[in-house]
Each structure stands twice: as structure tokens, then as C-alpha cells.
Design an enzyme around this catalytic site. Structure first.
Site, PDB file in Angstrom:
ATOM      1  N   GLY A  51       0.742  -1.131   0.043  1.00  0.00           N
ATOM      2  CA  GLY A  51      -0.004   0.012  -0.079  1.00  0.00           C
ATOM      3  C   GLY A  51       0.747   1.256  -0.009  1.00  0.00           C
ATOM      4  O   GLY A  51       0.813   2.152   0.659  1.00  0.00           O
ATOM      5  N   SER A  52       1.653   1.374  -0.925  1.00  0.00           N
ATOM      6  CA  SER A  52       2.880   2.315  -0.881  1.00  0.00           C
ATOM      7  C   SER A  52       2.531   3.528  -1.712  1.00  0.00           C
ATOM      8  O   SER A  52       3.465   4.665  -1.809  1.00  0.00           O
ATOM      9  CB  SER A  52       4.164   1.662  -1.421  1.00  0.00           C
ATOM     10  OG  SER A  52       3.933   1.444  -2.632  1.00  0.00           O
ATOM     11  N   SER A  53       1.459   3.617  -2.274  1.00  0.00           N
ATOM     12  CA  SER A  53       1.192   4.868  -3.174  1.00  0.00           C
ATOM     13  C   SER A  53       0.327   5.909  -2.832  1.00  0.00           C
ATOM     14  O   SER A  53       0.090   6.922  -3.353  1.00  0.00           O
ATOM     15  CB  SER A  53       0.618   4.234  -4.573  1.00  0.00           C
ATOM     16  OG  SER A  53      -0.767   3.532  -4.442  1.00  0.00           O
ATOM     17  N   TYR A  56      -0.970   6.768   4.625  1.00  0.00           N
ATOM     18  CA  TYR A  56       0.060   6.589   5.349  1.00  0.00           C
ATOM     19  C   TYR A  56       1.217   5.690   4.605  1.00  0.00           C
ATOM     20  O   TYR A  56       2.404   5.806   4.970  1.00  0.00           O
ATOM     21  CB  TYR A  56      -0.335   5.729   6.636  1.00  0.00           C
ATOM     22  CG  TYR A  56      -0.725   7.041   7.785  1.00  0.00           C
ATOM     23  CD1 TYR A  56       0.301   7.997   8.189  1.00  0.00           C
ATOM     24  CD2 TYR A  56      -2.120   7.091   8.117  1.00  0.00           C
ATOM     25  CE1 TYR A  56      -0.043   8.695   9.025  1.00  0.00           C
ATOM     26  CE2 TYR A  56      -2.287   8.220   9.102  1.00  0.00           C
ATOM     27  CZ  TYR A  56      -1.461   8.903   9.640  1.00  0.00           C
ATOM     28  OH  TYR A  56      -1.957  10.044  10.583  1.00  0.00           O
ATOM     29  N   GLU A  78      -2.783   0.447  -9.042  1.00  0.00           N
ATOM     30  CA  GLU A  78      -3.058   1.958  -9.750  1.00  0.00           C
ATOM     31  C   GLU A  78      -3.403   1.656 -11.288  1.00  0.00           C
ATOM     32  O   GLU A  78      -3.237   0.725 -11.751  1.00  0.00           O
ATOM     33  CB  GLU A  78      -1.908   2.699  -9.445  1.00  0.00           C
ATOM     34  CG  GLU A  78      -1.461   3.018  -8.233  1.00  0.00           C
ATOM     35  CD  GLU A  78      -2.655   3.641  -7.235  1.00  0.00           C
ATOM     36  OE1 GLU A  78      -3.480   4.252  -7.796  1.00  0.00           O
ATOM     37  OE2 GLU A  78      -2.632   3.760  -6.080  1.00  0.00           O
ATOM     38  N   TYR A 230      -6.650   2.844  13.316  1.00  0.00           N
ATOM     39  CA  TYR A 230      -7.213   3.978  13.729  1.00  0.00           C
ATOM     40  C   TYR A 230      -8.095   3.714  14.946  1.00  0.00           C
ATOM     41  O   TYR A 230      -9.112   2.816  14.899  1.00  0.00           O
ATOM     42  CB  TYR A 230      -7.643   4.740  12.793  1.00  0.00           C
ATOM     43  CG  TYR A 230      -8.280   6.126  12.875  1.00  0.00           C
ATOM     44  CD1 TYR A 230      -7.360   6.946  13.391  1.00  0.00           C
ATOM     45  CD2 TYR A 230      -9.559   6.558  12.820  1.00  0.00           C
ATOM     46  CE1 TYR A 230      -7.843   8.590  13.875  1.00  0.00           C
ATOM     47  CE2 TYR A 230     -10.187   7.621  13.140  1.00  0.00           C
ATOM     48  CZ  TYR A 230      -9.285   8.900  13.649  1.00  0.00           C
ATOM     49  OH  TYR A 230      -9.589  10.031  13.894  1.00  0.00           O
ATOM     50  N   TYR A 240     -17.019   4.657  13.118  1.00  0.00           N
ATOM     51  CA  TYR A 240     -15.724   4.084  12.909  1.00  0.00           C
ATOM     52  C   TYR A 240     -15.371   2.755  13.839  1.00  0.00           C
ATOM     53  O   TYR A 240     -15.587   1.857  13.485  1.00  0.00           O
ATOM     54  CB  TYR A 240     -14.822   5.075  12.997  1.00  0.00           C
ATOM     55  CG  TYR A 240     -13.396   4.857  12.146  1.00  0.00           C
ATOM     56  CD1 TYR A 240     -13.244   5.177  10.806  1.00  0.00           C
ATOM     57  CD2 TYR A 240     -12.385   4.001  12.945  1.00  0.00           C
ATOM     58  CE1 TYR A 240     -12.067   4.758  10.136  1.00  0.00           C
ATOM     59  CE2 TYR A 240     -11.396   3.397  12.280  1.00  0.00           C
ATOM     60  CZ  TYR A 240     -11.207   3.968  10.872  1.00  0.00           C
ATOM     61  OH  TYR A 240     -10.227   3.252  10.113  1.00  0.00           O
ATOM     62  N   LYS A 249     -10.581  -3.387  12.133  1.00  0.00           N
ATOM     63  CA  LYS A 249      -9.367  -2.997  12.747  1.00  0.00           C
ATOM     64  C   LYS A 249      -8.941  -3.394  14.020  1.00  0.00           C
ATOM     65  O   LYS A 249      -7.827  -3.863  14.471  1.00  0.00           O
ATOM     66  CB  LYS A 249      -9.445  -1.426  13.103  1.00  0.00           C
ATOM     67  CG  LYS A 249      -9.382  -0.437  11.966  1.00  0.00           C
ATOM     68  CD  LYS A 249      -8.412  -0.402  11.180  1.00  0.00           C
ATOM     69  CE  LYS A 249      -8.341   0.510  10.109  1.00  0.00           C
ATOM     70  NZ  LYS A 249      -7.104   0.451   9.215  1.00  0.00           N
TER      71      LYS A 249
END
Length: 398
Positions: A51-53, A56, A78, A230, A240, A249
Site C-alpha cells: 500500500g505504498s502509493s 500513510y 493503480e 485508527y 468508525y 481494525k
């Protein structure tokens, strides 16, 4: 060549195009926030960032490259340019690859489905051949769906409350940029919807990555892995932390404990990192939270830490002998957000918000600028009236 003027057209929080120059400049601004470590390691650590694009994951990749000189691999999924521009993450990856080259890092970027077993096999082949092992795995995945490669079932995540309907003001923008409030009412999720959200956003795929690395003997001594989570404010907990996303989460946190037991054999550890609020595409899609973030920035102003600032702190924690953990074993980077004075001030504004007081109590210009910057717009120094090439190539493997 496919030069054209790129404008921020779309509906709601979904823009149809991204601006290449704006995305590249946004990454350059993030890079400028990071200083290299005064004590560089004698050996470049190897990191796998899933998830580098964007969000965070992007900030952690940039901070790792600049501050800790990481080598390794970043994975994201992408879309290239076609009738529309490429996605913002496509352009941001091009800019991040330039940072890697500038930093002297051997860091490659793969455009692939991180959930797929073929992606795992091919990525591990690359890591084994080039580095022989991995020191860190960062798991930062926010996805609307996941196809389980072993069952073929497509799981779809939803953003819904649990048990009872959720009603809150939602911040919206008209085509001319004017902000308004609309009451949003969400029905509670079914058990099937909750389970599907956990399958997409929970710890199952994270665990599969660790298993794949272990089976290939690629976990170095002292290996550490972290998944981002989160908690957020009590004001938004119904949608959330106590909703479907919160269930996912909490599954991540349970998975971290199970992984730590498995990683003990290599002196390793799995963590979750509770980061603070940040403007991301995932956040803008959660009713009530855009307004909360605008109120939070209205209270904090320049004291609102950026994703890059928090990502530097995360790397400092990951590389420390004794990370600063809470009673549940989580890295906490959100204490600034959840401090009692900050939450009291935000709660007061939350109770007082009306369409008439919106501009006074919430930092609307900041939020709108942050949202547009996700797509490369409203970035200072970019000529938006000038045609620009949108068909840029994905970085070639080094």
C-alpha cells in the site's frame, strides 16, 4: 503524446482525473519534511511496503527511504492513463521512485493486487533474489473489495454502524467549492456485511504475507511488521471504531498478537500502529469524519501533525530497542488527537455546528485543499491552466 488541461471534475469526494504535476509536487513537498538520520545504519534495512502509493503507506515509504535508507519493494494497485488521467497513486509512485534513486536505495515498485497469491509469489521471488531476506513489512491497505485467491469469493467492505442507525452531519462541497452540511443517516450493517468488511480490511491477508515470507525463509532475525489502525474520537466512534471498519481494525490487532507468537522464533514482533487523523480517500468516504477532521484542524491549526511527521515517528518506534507501547501492545501516534483538552474543544464545536456556524467552527479551506491535493490539485507552484502530459510510464524495475 496525450497533453491536455486537467481539471478537478467529479462528484462529491470522487474526482475523475488526477493532475500529474500536482501529484509529483505533493510528493516532493512530503520528501522535504524528512531529514536523513544522523546515525545511518551500517546495513540498509530491507522493507516490504504493501500500500505504498497513498495515505500513510506513501508517507511511510518516503520517510523510510529518506531517514533510514531502506531497500526493498512497494506494492500498490493503480490505473494507467487512458480516456482519463492515471490515478493519483500512479503519479505519486513515479515521484517516489525518483526519491529512491536520489537516496541511492534499491527500491522497486510493483503495480499489482496485493491480495493475490501470484503477487506474493512474484514479490517474494524478487526479494529472495535481490536481498535474501526482509527486515520490515508495513501493511497499509484500504480497499473496497478483495477477491480471495483461494476461494474465488469477492468480499466487499462497507462503512456502516453496528446495531443501530447512525445519524450525523456530513460535510459536502458544491461544484463551485461552496461547503454545506447534509444530514446523513446510515442503516446498521448486517452480519454478512460486517464479516465481509473484516475479510477485506482485517488481518487475514497480512497474516498470509507473513506466512509466505516465513515459508520461504525470508524473515531476518529481529523481523518486525506493523499494520496501521485508527481509534479516533468518541464523537465518531459509532461509524468508525464501533462500526464495520472498527471491527476490521480490531481484527488487525488480534492478528498482531497471533503473529507476534509466531515471530518469536526469529526474535520478531508484530504491531499495530494507532495513527492520528489524516486526510485520505478512505477518510473522505466515511460520513461525519470529514466534518470531524475540519473541526479538529480548526482547534489545532499548525499543531496538526502531517502523515509524514507521524511516519517518521513510526520508523523511529519500529527501529527502537523498546518501542513506546500502550497497555494493549500498540504503537500510539494519536495521543495528540485524543488528548482531553483537544477532544473537549472539538466536542464543543461538534455540539455547536449548524449550517450557519460551519465556516466559523470548521477549517473548510484547509480541508478542501487537503482533499484536492489527494488528486494533485490546489498544490502551490503548479500551473493548472497549462496542458500537461498525462500518459507517464510506471517506473521500470531497477
Amino acid at each position: 503524446m496525450s497533453e491536455r488541461v486537467v481539471s478537478p471534475t467529479g462528484h462529491g469526494y470522487l474526482l475523475l482525473d488526477s493532475h500529474p504535476a500536482g501529484c509529483l509536487r505533493s510528493v516532493a513537498r512530503m520528501r522535504a519534511e524528512v531529514r536523513a538520520s544522523e546515525k545511518p545504519s551500517r546495513r540498509r534495512p530491507t522493507a516490504l511496503v504493501i500500500g505504498s502509493s497513498g495515505g500513510y503507506g506513501l508517507a511511510i515509504t518516503i520517510a523510510g527511504l529518506v531517514r533510514y535508507g531502506i531497500d526493498g519493494v512497494g506494492i500498490s494497485l493503480e490505473r494507467p492513463a487512458g480516456r482519463r488521467s492515471a490515478t493519483a497513486g500512479w503519479y505519486r509512485t513515479i515521484a517516489t521512485e525518483a526519491i529512491a534513486r536520489e537516496s541511492g536505495s534499491d527500491f522497486s515498485f510493483r503495480n499489482a493486487d496485493a491480495f493475490a497469491d501470484t503477487t506474493k509469489t512474484e514479490t517474494l521471488d524478487l526479494l529472495a533474489k535481490r536481498f535474501g531476506g526482509v527486515d520490515y513489512l508495513i501493511y497499509s491497505v484500504a480497499a473496497p473489495r478483495r477477491t480471495d485467491p483461494r476461494s474465488g469469493i469477492i468480499h466487499r467492505s462497507v462503512i456502516k454502524p453496528l446495531g443501530a442507525p447512525y445519524t450525523a452531519w456530513n460535510l459536502e462541497f458544491a461544484d463551485d467549492g461552496a461547503a454545506s452540511l447534509r444530514e446523513a443517516v446510515l442503516a446498521p450493517a448486517t452480519r454478512a456485511e460486517t464479516a465481509a468488511t473484516v475479510r477485506v480490511m482485517g488481518g487475514e491477508d497480512w497474516s498470509r504475507w507473513i506466512t509466505a515470507l516465513a515459508d520461504r525463509g525470508l524473515l531476518r532475525d529481529g523481523f518486525r511488521t506493523v499494520a496501521l489502525t485508527y481509534i479516533g474520537s468518541p464523537l465518531t466512534s459509532a461509524i468508525y471504531r464501533k462500526g464495520t471498519i472498527g471491527a476490521a481494525k480490531m481484527d488487525l490487532e488480534t492478528t498482531a498478537n497471533a503473529l507476534s507468537k509466531r515471530l518469536a522464533a526469529v526474535g520478531g514482533r508484530a504491531y499495530t500502529s494507532v495513527n492520528g487523523a489524516a486526510i485520505s480517500q478512505a477518510l473522505t468516504g466515511t460520513p461525519g469524519i470529514p466534518l470531524y477532521a475540519s473541526l479538529l484542524h480548526g482547534v489545532l491549526g499548525d499543531r496538526f501533525p502531517s502523515p509524514v511527521e507521524q511516519s517518521v515517528q513510526l520508523w523511529d518506534q519500529l527501529t527502537a530497542d523498546r518501542p513506546d507501547l500502550d497497555e494493549s501492545g500498540r504503537i500510539r501516534l494519536d495521543r495528540w488527537e485524543l488528548s482531553e483538552p483537544v477532544q473537549a474543544a472539538v466536542a464543543e464545536r461538534w455540539r455547536s455546528i449548524t449550517p450557519e456556524t460551519l465556516a466559523e467552527l470548521a477549517d473548510i479551506p484547509w480541508f478542501r485543499g487537503q482533499f484536492h491535493a489527494l488528486y494533485g490539485f490546489d498544490v502551490p507552484g503548479v500551473e493548472y491552466d497549462t496542458p500537461i502530459e498525462t500518459d507517464l510510464p510506471w517506473p521500470k524495475p531497477s
